[in-house]
Design a protein around this motif. Structure first.
Motif, PDB file in Angstrom:
ATOM      1  N   CYS A   1      -0.449  -3.199  11.494  1.00 56.68           N
ATOM      2  CA  CYS A   1      -0.861  -3.259  10.093  1.00 56.68           C
ATOM      3  C   CYS A   1       0.236  -3.814   9.189  1.00 56.68           C
ATOM      4  O   CYS A   1       1.429  -3.673   9.471  1.00 56.68           O
ATOM      5  N   PRO A   2      -0.178  -4.438   8.075  1.00 52.21           N
ATOM      6  CA  PRO A   2       0.775  -5.146   7.212  1.00 52.21           C
ATOM      7  C   PRO A   2       1.498  -4.228   6.238  1.00 52.21           C
ATOM      8  O   PRO A   2       0.961  -3.229   5.779  1.00 52.21           O
TER       9      PRO A   2
ATOM     10  N   TYR B   1       4.221  -4.361  10.360  1.00 50.19           N
ATOM     11  CA  TYR B   1       5.060  -5.562  10.325  1.00 50.19           C
ATOM     12  C   TYR B   1       5.401  -5.897   8.884  1.00 50.19           C
ATOM     13  O   TYR B   1       4.592  -5.753   7.991  1.00 50.19           O
TER      14      TYR B   1
ATOM     15  N   ARG C   1       5.422 -14.702   3.953  1.00 48.52           N
ATOM     16  CA  ARG C   1       4.705 -14.078   2.825  1.00 48.52           C
ATOM     17  C   ARG C   1       5.724 -13.752   1.733  1.00 48.52           C
ATOM     18  O   ARG C   1       5.803 -12.637   1.241  1.00 48.52           O
TER      19      ARG C   1
ATOM     20  N   GLU D   1      -4.469  -8.607   8.680  1.00 54.27           N
ATOM     21  CA  GLU D   1      -3.798  -9.519   7.752  1.00 54.27           C
ATOM     22  C   GLU D   1      -3.668  -8.854   6.392  1.00 54.27           C
ATOM     23  O   GLU D   1      -4.482  -8.027   6.030  1.00 54.27           O
TER      24      GLU D   1
ATOM     25  N   ARG E   1      -0.155  -8.771   4.053  1.00 50.24           N
ATOM     26  CA  ARG E   1       1.097  -8.275   3.487  1.00 50.24           C
ATOM     27  C   ARG E   1       1.189  -8.519   1.983  1.00 50.24           C
ATOM     28  O   ARG E   1       2.010  -7.916   1.305  1.00 50.24           O
TER      29      ARG E   1
ATOM     30  N   LYS F   1      -4.251  -7.262  14.969  1.00 46.24           N
ATOM     31  CA  LYS F   1      -3.454  -7.354  13.747  1.00 46.24           C
ATOM     32  C   LYS F   1      -4.350  -7.407  12.522  1.00 46.24           C
ATOM     33  O   LYS F   1      -5.355  -8.131  12.489  1.00 46.24           O
TER      34      LYS F   1
END
Length: 337
Positions: free
Chosen positions: A11-12, A31, A41, A278, A280, A276
């Protein structure tokens, strides 16, 4: 039973509150990135300085969650040392893995920090098992994140022909490009997420309010116009509405969110190691909501196996934070092929 083959949930974290939201709601790993252009990002007001990074790592690892640091832009000429220092910092901080795209930087990390676990970023554009195996052979890469352009059958073919763990995207914004090869932002601004770390850098964005309307521009290019009661999206060239042959519509890509809940059993069955999320650049609320519902779905898959069914409550909650008004399986499902 699929219990032993349930993918990790990655997870972001664009901020410390977002990182804590991911951990508290069931992420297996988070992450994040530095507050500079080593990070794809690199948005103003987001990401981590040294103090926040240390606190985030402590918070996650003390709860037995993994921390992955994304250094996923390409080193610029004459500035290799900036990206190398980022890798050195990751090793010093004790993260669980570093996510890299630049082959020169992968080589540096493998030689300088042989004990550091390396993941190949989606920005590395590895769409075949040959590319994944090259990264493993040359740099010791342990996991590869695949771009969002492959069908599920193509993902399975990669997994079947490599011993590298494979991570795929499961929820969030889509991109018309093969990640790592974006030219649209460069065309409009001279900068791209692969170099300066942001799609549609904020310094080129302009919002213009007029009676009954909001216009958004990117470096002077009109991207979209929104009515007073219409949500105004961030101006990215790929998701703009343009006039083509007298008609105005989303000429390149309509805003929509990837959502793989209905194919989670197939994703697990083919041996995907991690899914994953998306986002962030999104809020802690988004992170909490997506993590909580994806966790519930994966746990249900683990316990129910072939009896797994998507619950409407999950979809309803995810719809609240989706980009655009619809969800899609993206490239994973192409029945016309």
């Amino acid at each position: 039973m699929l219990r032993d083959n349930i993918p990790q949930l990655i997870c972001p974290a664009g901020s410390l509150p977002a990182l804590k939201a991911a951990v508290d709601n069931g992420a297996d790993a988070v992450y994040f990135g530095y507050k500079n252009d080593t990070n794809a990002r690199n948005f103003a007001g987001l990401n981590f300085d040294d103090k926040a990074m240390r606190e985030g790592i402590r918070y996650a690892q003390s709860r037995s969650r993994e921390v992955l640091l994304a250094i996923n832009t390409f080193a610029q000429p004459g500035r290799d040392a900036d990206w190398q220092r980022a890798v050195d910092g990751a090793a010093e901080l004790g993260v669980d893995a570093v996510i890299l795209a630049d082959v020169g930087l992968l080589d540096y990390a493998a030689r300088r920090h042989p004990g550091l676990r390396l993941h190949l970023s989606v920005q590395g554009s590895a769409t075949s098992y040959e590319a994944v195996n090259f990264a493993q052979r040359e740099f010791g890469v342990r996991r590869a994140v695949l771009p969002r352009v492959l069908t599920l059958a193509q993902v399975e073919n990669v997994i079947r022909n490599t011993t590298v763990e494979i991570e795929v995207f499961g929820f969030g914004s889509l991109c018309v490009m093969n990640e790592g090869r974006c030219w649209l932002s460069s065309y409009a601004t001279g900068e791209s997420p692969n170099t300066v770390g942001a799609c549609s850098p904020a310094k080129y964005v302009k919002w213009e309010k007029s009676p009954g309307m909001m216009s958004t521009r990117l470096n002077g290019i009109l991207i979209d116009r929104f009515g007073d009661n219409e949500p105004a999206g961030y101006p990215t060239l790929c998701k703009g509405r343009f006039e083509v042959n007298g008609a105005t519509y989303y000429a390149l890509e309509e805003p929509t969110s990837l959502n793989v809940l209905e194919i989670l059993p197939e994703i697990a069955e083919i041996g995907v190691a991690a899914i994953k999320v998306e986002g962030r650049q999104r809020s802690p609320t988004y992170v909490a909501q997506v993590t909580k519902n994806m966790r519930a779905a994966l746990d249900t898959l683990a316990s129910e196996g072939k009896r797994y069914q998507v619950k409407q409550a999950w979809q309803a909650e995810l719809a609240k934070v989706s980009e655009g008004s619809q969800a899609t399986l993206g490239a994973y499902s192409r029945p016309w092929r």
